[in-house]
Write a protein that holds these residues in place. Structure first.
Motif, short mmCIF file in Angstrom:
data_model
loop_
_atom_site.label_atom_id
_atom_site.label_comp_id
_atom_site.label_asym_id
_atom_site.label_seq_id
_atom_site.Cartn_x
_atom_site.Cartn_y
_atom_site.Cartn_z
N LEU A 57 0.84 -1.19 0.00
CA LEU A 57 0.00 0.00 0.00
C LEU A 57 0.88 1.24 0.00
O LEU A 57 1.77 1.38 0.85
N VAL A 58 0.63 2.14 -0.95
CA VAL A 58 1.37 3.40 -1.04
C VAL A 58 0.40 4.52 -0.66
O VAL A 58 -0.63 4.72 -1.31
N LEU A 59 0.73 5.23 0.44
CA LEU A 59 -0.21 6.18 1.03
C LEU A 59 0.36 7.58 1.05
O LEU A 59 1.47 7.81 1.54
N GLY A 60 -0.42 8.53 0.49
CA GLY A 60 0.00 9.93 0.45
C GLY A 60 -1.16 10.85 0.74
O GLY A 60 -2.16 10.46 1.37
N ASP A 61 -1.08 12.09 0.24
CA ASP A 61 -2.10 13.11 0.52
C ASP A 61 -3.48 12.67 0.02
O ASP A 61 -4.47 12.78 0.73
N LYS A 62 -3.52 12.20 -1.22
CA LYS A 62 -4.80 11.85 -1.84
C LYS A 62 -5.49 10.73 -1.06
O LYS A 62 -6.69 10.77 -0.79
N GLU A 63 -4.72 9.70 -0.73
CA GLU A 63 -5.29 8.55 -0.02
C GLU A 63 -5.80 8.97 1.37
O GLU A 63 -6.89 8.55 1.80
#
Length: 627
Positions: free
Chosen positions: A577-583
């Motif tokens: 899982l790659v998690l950033g601002d959008k997620e």
């Protein structure tokens, strides 16, 4: 001849050609021992003249010499000889001389000549002329050290291995399979994925690392689910038992050489006990004295000492005692016990092989106590368990029946009936001729059905076993009260589906090439926050996954995102899982799926449902869609 008989003659004949080639290259002083055919070729054992040895650089020269020998089209001649003639023929060959000396007085002795200048002690059969082997496809692939007759105190031999097939295409296909097998080697993959390790302080006893232990526990959990569904209850018992238990069970007489002994000691020790000498003395009831001083350890022990113990090599006797603890009625049967205790079996160091041959392991061991009238239905249920388990791992299997061995215990008529019962069961399940029969390969206490699974590249492995036992209930005096009030003896069915969990894990590592199904993967989800400010959202997702029982790992270090992804990719985590601002803003996850596919903007609840579904169904593949 059928194909197997033909291959045996073909490969055994090539072993003689190999021996002749080595002698022609290295001289008449070569001592040649034995050269049997094996599953994919043959080998021959030698002692070469002083200062000489065969290395990989010599393989081509030996192969060329073998082809040269075949082109001579020499006759192969079988002669029956007297013992005196045989000893004269091999007077300069110490190993052949010893073999001749060990033959019974009335044994027919035959030798085979290949041409006029090479003769071997052999029962045969062989080809009649070397020209029958001209189309042979063979390749020398390795050498190893071996001990004469497997005894570490005897001569060290150099063993030369040969692949041999009837055609070049078959050899080529086999070599391709061998290369694939090397890529799948569980020892190599196990190291890469940090699953297990070994240390010289405990040979053949694996250390399970955190990732490997997660997978081990997943296997145990699945096995327990199956057992509960089929009416088994789980027990546990001591790992070390007094020798009295093993005397009753018969293992002391039949299995002592493979048991780790904890001797009862009179006096005290300054060093290690010479266990080989101890075992030899324990096995000799006619020794002049019951006390022997073991010089290596300055120990005086007493064979009759009641404190002599042994680590258990199997769970059976403990299950017998568990059953015997109270009076039983026919209404309770079948009683099904499952057990996962640690077992220890002593092996020679040269036989150890990663997880495939170990000295410490667990089994999905079960012992079922039944009336004779229940045997057929119970074994049918066990086979249905095997069908379900092996299907879950995507492997097929075949059954083999092993019958009465020479050292069997008990009444021969009881054995005959037990074997007849198993044949009937197998005939109904697989049809007559739908299974193999291994004469004389049963356990000493009863006949058995072995289940051979086939992996992704066609190799077969013996894993499951179903053993019918009329002897241990007799030895332990097990009874139940029958419907008519009489006292009857139950029958015990021993069964395992994985077999050794260690060995099964080694097999599935190679079968899946380390790319395990989601439910079995050591870690199922890797979490990569893109920057430190995304750590809080990543921790929230991690906690949700952990609450669902999903195995998850997260990297909160302030390092490059691609480095984190690569780490989890190298561990072959199914989902990253790659998690950033959008997620974080949309409460979603973006998923890198093993195999280089991706899913973006997946709602968290959808992802959790996906993981739950794969764990629950034990599906074989990684799902790459939300449909």
């Amino acid at each position: 001849m059928d194909k197997e008989q033909y291959l045996a003659v073909y490969r055994h004949s090539l072993a003689h050609v190999l021996a002749k080639a080595v002698i022609e290259i290295y001289g008449k002083d070569v001592q040649y021992a034995i050269g049997p055919q094996i599953e994919d070729g043959a080998y021959y054992d030698f002692v070469l003249p002083a200062g000489k040895s065969i290395t990989e650089a010599d393989f081509t020269a030996i192969e060329n010499k073998m082809h040269e020998i075949l082109k001579r089209k020499e006759d192969w001649t079988c002669r029956e000889v007297s013992r005196a003639e045989a000893l004269e023929l091999f007077k300069n060959q110490k190993f052949k001389t010893e073999l001749i000396g060990d033959l019974p007085e009335d044994e027919k002795i035959t030798v085979y000549y290949t041409g006029d200048d090479y003769v071997d002690l052999c029962r045969g059969p062989h080809v009649s002329n070397s020209q029958e082997l001209l189309s042979a496809a063979f390749k020398i692939h390795s050498t190893s050290m071996a001990y004469w007759r497997g005894d570490e105190k005897r001569d060290r031999l150099q063993r030369v291995y040969l692949y041999a097939f009837p055609s070049k295409d078959e050899l080529k296909a086999h070599l391709k399979m061998i290369e694939e097998a090397k890529e799948r080697d569980h020892r190599k993959i196990g190291t890469q994925l940090e699953l297990f390790m070994f240390n010289e302080t405990a040979p053949g006893m694996p250390y399970w690392l955190p990732r490997g232990w997660q997978m081990y526990q997943a296997l145990m959990k699945y096995s327990r689910q199956i057992q509960r569904k089929h009416g088994y209850t789980e027990i546990a018992a001591p790992l070390i038992n007094n020798k009295r238990l093993w005397l009753v069970s018969g293992h002391w007489a039949h299995y002592l050489n493979n048991m780790f002994i904890v001797p009862g000691v009179d006096g005290y020790t300054k060093a290690d006990v010479d266990v080989d000498e101890l075992v030899a003395d324990l096995k000799d009831p006619d020794a002049e004295t019951s006390k022997t001083k073991i010089e290596a350890g300055s120990v005086v022990y007493n064979r009759e000492n009641p404190d002599t113990m042994a680590a258990k090599p199997m769970n059976c006797p403990n299950a017998m005692l568990t059953y015997k603890r109270k009076t039983r009625s026919y209404k309770e049967l079948p009683i099904r016990y499952g057990e996962y205790d640690v077992l220890h079996r002593k092996e020679k160091s040269g036989q150890l092989n990663g997880l495939l041959r170990v000295q410490e392991f667990r089994q999905d061991d079960c012992h079922t106590f039944v009336m004779e009238s229940q045997i057929k239905d119970e074994i049918a249920d066990i086979i249905s368990i095997a069908d379900e388990v092996y299907k879950t791992f995507g492997v097929s299997y075949r059954a083999e029946l092993s019958t009465r061995p020479d050292d069997f215990m008990g009444d021969i008529e009881v054995w005959n009936q037990a074997e007849a019962d198993l044949r009937e069961i197998l005939d109904e399940k697989y049809g007559k001729g739908g299974y193999e029969v291994n004469e004389g390969d049963g356990a000493f206490y009863g006949p058995k059905i072995d289940l051979q699974i086939k992996d992704a590249i066609g190799r077969e492995w013996q894993c499951g076993t179903i053993q019918l036992d009329f002897q241990l209930p007799h030895n332990f005096g097990l009874t139940y009260t029958a419907e008519d009030g009489s006292s009857q003896m139950p029958v015990v069915i021993h069964r395992a589906i994985y077999g050794s969990l260690e060995r099964f894990i080694g097999i599935i590592i190679e079968n899946f090439k380390g790319n395990f199904p989601f439910w079995l993967s050591p870690m199922q989800v890797g979490i990569v926050p893109i920057r430190p400010e995304h750590n809080a959202y990543a921790k929230k997702i991690e906690d949700l996954l952990v609450d669902r029982g999903i195995r998850v790992e997260a990297d909160y270090n302030d390092i490059n995102m691609k480095t984190k992804i690569k780490t989890f990719h190298n561990y072959r985590d199914p989902y990253i899982l790659v998690l950033g601002d959008k997620e974080a803003a949309e409460n979603t996850v973006s998923i890198n799926i093993r195999g280089n596919k991706k899913l973006n903007d997946v709602p968290v609840e959808k992802f959790l449902e996906l993981c739950d579904r794969m764990n629950k169904t034990h599906c074989l593949d990684i799902i790459d869609t939300l449909d």
